[in-house]
Design an enzyme around this catalytic site. Structure first.
Site, PDB file in Angstrom:
ATOM      1  CB  SER A  61      65.091 -65.106 -51.099  1.00 49.47           C
ATOM      2  OG  SER A  61      65.017 -63.818 -50.945  1.00 49.47           O
ATOM      3  CE  LYS A  62      72.556 -67.880 -54.754  1.00 47.39           C
ATOM      4  NZ  LYS A  62      73.103 -66.850 -54.517  1.00 47.39           N
ATOM      5  NE  ARG A  63      68.153 -59.067 -53.375  1.00 50.49           N
ATOM      6  CZ  ARG A  63      68.710 -58.146 -54.546  1.00 50.49           C
ATOM      7  NH1 ARG A  63      69.486 -58.616 -54.794  1.00 50.49           N
ATOM      8  NH2 ARG A  63      69.099 -57.217 -54.196  1.00 50.49           N
ATOM      9  CG  ASP A  95      73.270 -64.551 -51.565  1.00 51.43           C
ATOM     10  OD1 ASP A  95      73.704 -65.412 -50.994  1.00 51.43           O
ATOM     11  OD2 ASP A  95      72.861 -64.311 -53.091  1.00 51.43           O
TER      12      ASP A  95
END
Length: 512
Positions: free
Chosen positions: A265-267, A270
């Site tokens: 995921s984008k999480r 990051d």
RNA sequence: GGUCGAUUCGUCUAGGGGUUAGGACGCAUCCCUUUCACGGAUGAAACACGGGUUCGAUUCCCGUAUCGACUACCA
């Protein structure tokens, strides 16, 4: 029955295209090219509430960056358009009605509150998975339970309704997945999925079957998250009477988080500092920008090569493939079954391989761009020379400037650890002598002349060159590591070199 | 919870009834070298577990475990 292969990539424009989606697009594209078929792009925008401004352009641009070009799409339509489901809206109702007529679907008038109440009732009764199915539909408000005239009047009065598929109580549904083999599911575990929403739009389940059929799709290559609903899709093909042209399914393994487990995921991106989107994406709602592979310095051919190997391999030991070579080597039966953890190191390695394969001139273009931003004018020839000596140590094109900054800017500080270890009286003596030799040298400095002058400078002091080399590098570049020093000297030139030596001589203290 | 799926070095994977279980990334060591890097060489590192079937199982079958996906009028 040998139909021309037609595959599609069908993203919904709800945000940036995720890397998993890009891989799905890639595999579809490779398969189409390999088989001489067509690759279509269809926008699945049946959920108007999730529409995100700019997402469609993003999909288009991202695929274009990678060179995955659809043969038919909203922007270059073929004969089976439109290629946006929102624009196909008028087509779906008749198919849903056809199913109602055949007894495979029905109207349902339940409000979301009533549905919620049903779920709670079932949960309270300890039913394991509360769903609208052959049992529970008998207690709900639909055309199966309501009197015919009431159904009619409700429909005529404009009361909102949905159309649900009528899943049989007992039936074995089987499908032969190209990647997973036979998958069997009992219809009792399926629910009466909504086909038409109350806003008049079809759900994914209806739309994708109708569109795939109408667009002549022969193979559905999509993510594993669709596997559980695939039996429903098989049932729909059957109810429509389209079984003989039903596409073959291939459900791709998921892309997983690099640590632990779960979908990437984008999480995670990051957290680990790497992108999961092909290009930068600015969310129009939050204003946040998520980073993309492109802007991070990944080159399209390298990125594509990396992506292709996430779940597929050619069966031999080759690793580096151009797009054309990927097409040649690709086959669905060499796609793996299990989820693939994402490893950014491999992506970097691919980028390095492709970077090194590029010509000095190509790389010079990148460097020139960065230099222009920094306001440092450099001619192409010099940029190419620098690219040549820097490319072995770069991962991204931007490293050419970042790691080669000392070529343009004289050092004003010096690596302390190198100073304390290498800066000594011998070094000072050699550098003084070198400075004089350089001053007396009238021609442009070549790597060879730079070296022979330095050798002379060492020799007249009776010092072995190797002993002071690190100090010489330190004086000229401020650090103890870098590309071939003589090449560097030749590039920065005699005058600049003398100045740097002077600066170092005046600013560095010899430790006792 | 239910349904479905998956399980070979840390990661991506090859292989498949008898192999020294192969490669790549990463890691370590050595060589090359004016340093770092590149390159080259070497090394550490894997068949989830338990039962079968079999002369023999990492490979086939069944369980178990673990992980994941799905379980919306989202796709």
């Amino acid at each position: 029955m040998n139909r021309e292969v037609r595959v599609r990539f069908a993203p919904s424009p709800t945000g940036a295209l995720h890397i998993g989606g890009v891989r799905t697009a890639l595999y579809n594209y490779l398969f189409a090219r390999k088989t001489g078929g067509k690759f279509l792009l269809r926008i699945e925008d049946t959920d108007q509430t999730r529409f995100v401004e700019g997402a469609e352009d993003y999909i288009k641009d991202a695929l274009a960056w990678l060179g995955i070009s659809p043969d038919e799409s909203p922007w270059n339509p073929g004969t089976v358009g439109p290629y946006r489901q929102s624009e196909r809206k008028p087509m779906y109702m008749q198919y849903a009605l056809d199913l109602v007529e055949k007894g495979h679907a029905y109207y349902a008038f339940d409000t979301s509150e009533e549905l919620e109440a049903m779920r709670q009732r079932l949960t309270a009764a300890r039913v394991v998975s509360p769903q609208y199915n052959s049992i529970t539909r008998t207690q709900m408000k639909n055309s199966l339970t309501l009197p015919e005239d009431e159904v009619k009047s409700r429909l005529e009065s404009g009361e909102p309704y949905v159309i649900r598929v009528k899943i049989p109580r007992k039936e074995e549904v089987r499908l032969n997945d190209l990647i997973r083999g036979w998958v069997m599911v009992h219809s009792s575990t399926l629910d009466d999925k909504v086909l038409m929403k109350s806003d008049g739009m079809p759900t994914y389940h209806l739309a994708n079957i109708v569109d795939d059929h109408l667009m002549g799709i022969t193979h559905v290559i999509r993510g594993e998250e669709w596997l559980p609903s695939a039996p429903l899709h098989v049932l729909l093909y059957r109810y429509f009477g389209w079984e003989d042209t039903m596409p073959q399914f291939a459900h791709l393994p998921l892309l997983l988080k690099p640590d632990g487990n779960g979908k990437l995921s984008k999480r995670d991106a990051d957290k680990h500092g790497f992108p999961v989107f092909p290009m930068d994406w600015k969310d129009p709602n939050t204003g946040d920008t998520a980073m993309g592979f492109k802007e991070q310095g990944y080159m399209p051919d390298a990125f594509l090569n990396f992506l292709a190997f996430l779940g597929w391999n050619p069966g031999d030991h080759r690793e580096l493939f151009t797009l054309d070579e990927l097409i040649e080597a690709f086959s669905i039966d060499r796609i793996g079954k299990s989820g693939t953890k994402f490893d950014i190191n491999k992506a970097k390695w691919y980028n390095e391989q492709y970077l090194r394969a590029k010509s000095d001139e190509e790389l010079a273009e990148f460097l020139l761009e960065d230099l222009e931003k920094e306001g440092i004018p450099v001619d192409k020839e010099k940029a190419a020379k620098i690219a040549h000596i820097m490319k072995e140590r770069a991962t991204f094109p931007s490293d050419l400037w970042k790691e080669g900054k000392f070529m343009f800017v004289a050092p004003t500080s010096f690596d302390e650890s190198v100073v304390s270890k290498r800066w000594n009286n011998d070094a000072v003596a050699v550098l003084n002598a070198y400075k004089e030799k350089l001053s007396g040298y009238s021609e442009d400095l070549s790597p060879e002349s730079a070296k022979s002058l330095l050798e002379e400078a060492a020799e007249i002091n009776g010092i072995k060159l190797g002993k002071v080399m690190q100090a010489v590098r330190l004086a000229a570049t401020g650090v103890g590591a870098g590309p071939d020093l003589m090449a560097v000297f030749s590039i920065i030139g005699k005058e600049e070199l003398i100045q740097r030596i002077d600066y170092a001589l005046n600013n560095l203290e010899v430790n006792s």
